[in-house]
Design an enzyme around this catalytic site. Sequence first.
Site, PDB file in Angstrom:
ATOM      1  N   ASP A 126     -13.721  46.646  76.725  1.00 17.17           N
ATOM      2  CA  ASP A 126     -13.874  45.819  75.529  1.00 17.17           C
ATOM      3  C   ASP A 126     -12.814  44.728  75.610  1.00 17.17           C
ATOM      4  O   ASP A 126     -11.625  44.988  75.456  1.00 17.17           O
ATOM      5  CB  ASP A 126     -13.683  46.674  74.280  1.00 17.17           C
ATOM      6  CG  ASP A 126     -13.773  45.878  72.983  1.00 17.17           C
ATOM      7  OD1 ASP A 126     -13.889  44.638  73.030  1.00 17.17           O
ATOM      8  OD2 ASP A 126     -13.699  46.510  71.902  1.00 17.17           O
ATOM      9  N   LYS A 148     -13.434  35.478  68.655  1.00 23.92           N
ATOM     10  CA  LYS A 148     -12.011  35.319  68.970  1.00 23.92           C
ATOM     11  C   LYS A 148     -11.820  34.081  69.847  1.00 23.92           C
ATOM     12  O   LYS A 148     -11.275  33.083  69.413  1.00 23.92           O
ATOM     13  CB  LYS A 148     -11.466  36.554  69.695  1.00 23.92           C
ATOM     14  CG  LYS A 148     -11.943  37.889  69.155  1.00 23.92           C
ATOM     15  CD  LYS A 148     -11.335  38.266  67.832  1.00 23.92           C
ATOM     16  CE  LYS A 148     -11.731  39.694  67.474  1.00 23.92           C
ATOM     17  NZ  LYS A 148     -11.181  40.136  66.189  1.00 23.92           N
ATOM     18  N   TRP A 199      -9.610  50.126  67.672  1.00 24.23           N
ATOM     19  CA  TRP A 199     -10.931  49.784  68.216  1.00 24.23           C
ATOM     20  C   TRP A 199     -11.347  50.765  69.298  1.00 24.23           C
ATOM     21  O   TRP A 199     -12.518  51.141  69.387  1.00 24.23           O
ATOM     22  CB  TRP A 199     -10.945  48.345  68.701  1.00 24.23           C
ATOM     23  CG  TRP A 199     -10.857  47.402  67.549  1.00 24.23           C
ATOM     24  CD1 TRP A 199      -9.820  46.594  67.210  1.00 24.23           C
ATOM     25  CD2 TRP A 199     -11.849  47.223  66.518  1.00 24.23           C
ATOM     26  NE1 TRP A 199     -10.099  45.917  66.041  1.00 24.23           N
ATOM     27  CE2 TRP A 199     -11.332  46.276  65.599  1.00 24.23           C
ATOM     28  CE3 TRP A 199     -13.116  47.764  66.293  1.00 24.23           C
ATOM     29  CZ2 TRP A 199     -12.038  45.867  64.482  1.00 24.23           C
ATOM     30  CZ3 TRP A 199     -13.822  47.351  65.164  1.00 24.23           C
ATOM     31  CH2 TRP A 199     -13.291  46.417  64.278  1.00 24.23           C
TER      32      TRP A 199
END
Length: 367
Positions: free
Chosen positions: A178, A202, A102
């Site tokens: 992030d 999440k 990511w």
Amino acid sequence: MTRHFNFCAGPAALPQPVLERARDELLDYQGRGLSVMEMSHRSAEFVAIAEQAERDLRELLAIPDNYRVLFTQGGATLQFASVPFNLLGRGGSANFLHTGIWGKKAIAEARHLFGAAPVVASSEANGHSAVPRQADIALTDDAAYLHYTANETIGGIEFDYVPQAVRPDGTEVPLVCDMSSSILSGPLDVSRFGVIYAGAQKNIGPAGLTLVIVRDDLLDQACAEMPSLMGYKAQAEAGSMVNTPATYGWYLAGLVFQWLKHDIGGLAAMDALNARKAEKLYAAIDGSDFYSNPIARANRSRMNVPFVLADDRLDKAFLAESEHAGLLNLKGHRSVGGMRASLYNAVPEAAVDALIDFMADFERRNG
């Protein structure tokens, strides 16, 4: 109805009390005669939902008054572009820490848009098994901010510290993070960051909603050519309603915040529960020659636990039998293989116990 244990990395498990309340309010929200999905985002009813969600989130994270909370769309992936568009209007470069897939995607997007995106520390050399040390981080002279991914969902590697973002001349620059797969898993000092962003799917709510927390002084640093819908300042001034927001996702996020406050007892209690879940599973892996985890102990993710079998020819049998046992979505990401158990907030401790029992039984039968 049977509810199985869901270890999916995202969209992930939601708390059962949240789902039950959403079910009960689906057709008729608090006697209004309509669903939240059917409400105008400008209505008094929805504005009240939105404002309560923000108040609860601010309380949970102790967000200082000089930070704006934005409920946006596009997932964390859109923030890979939104962050540099919002923060590079006065020049300089976006500096990055690279610890996995990511982070790599965020770097690629910044380079696509702005040409340069220096990686100032990386864990590539150790196969992303341990994060860079603070001493290894060397920002460029023109760094406008430092970006990192707190927890790499795919690789299962998590920072055990908050990096300092300081140029060689001693100037501190904003730290951007992030936190898609770790936010709300425990207490957080928001004041150490310039921007925090997270996809909802999440620990926050369903896919489609994105949370951004941005410090006030960063709202006037945007690039002129930035698409207007990406603008943090515009969203802040419009209460995250420049266009129609993800209203139902926002509502469900608000229910999750209330669950964290009232059912769990806040983020300190959630932190203790998450630590216990992760410790149990890692202990089971470490106590076996049949399973293994490649991440340095200090950087093992509490949210995403990858593991492999000593004999990968048993992978298909493990996945088939675990699903039959009601343990869902344990297949590792296609880029790394093996298994992955995501232990987000809504995954109960009973799920971890059941997984550990299954792993031990599978080992007895196949070891």
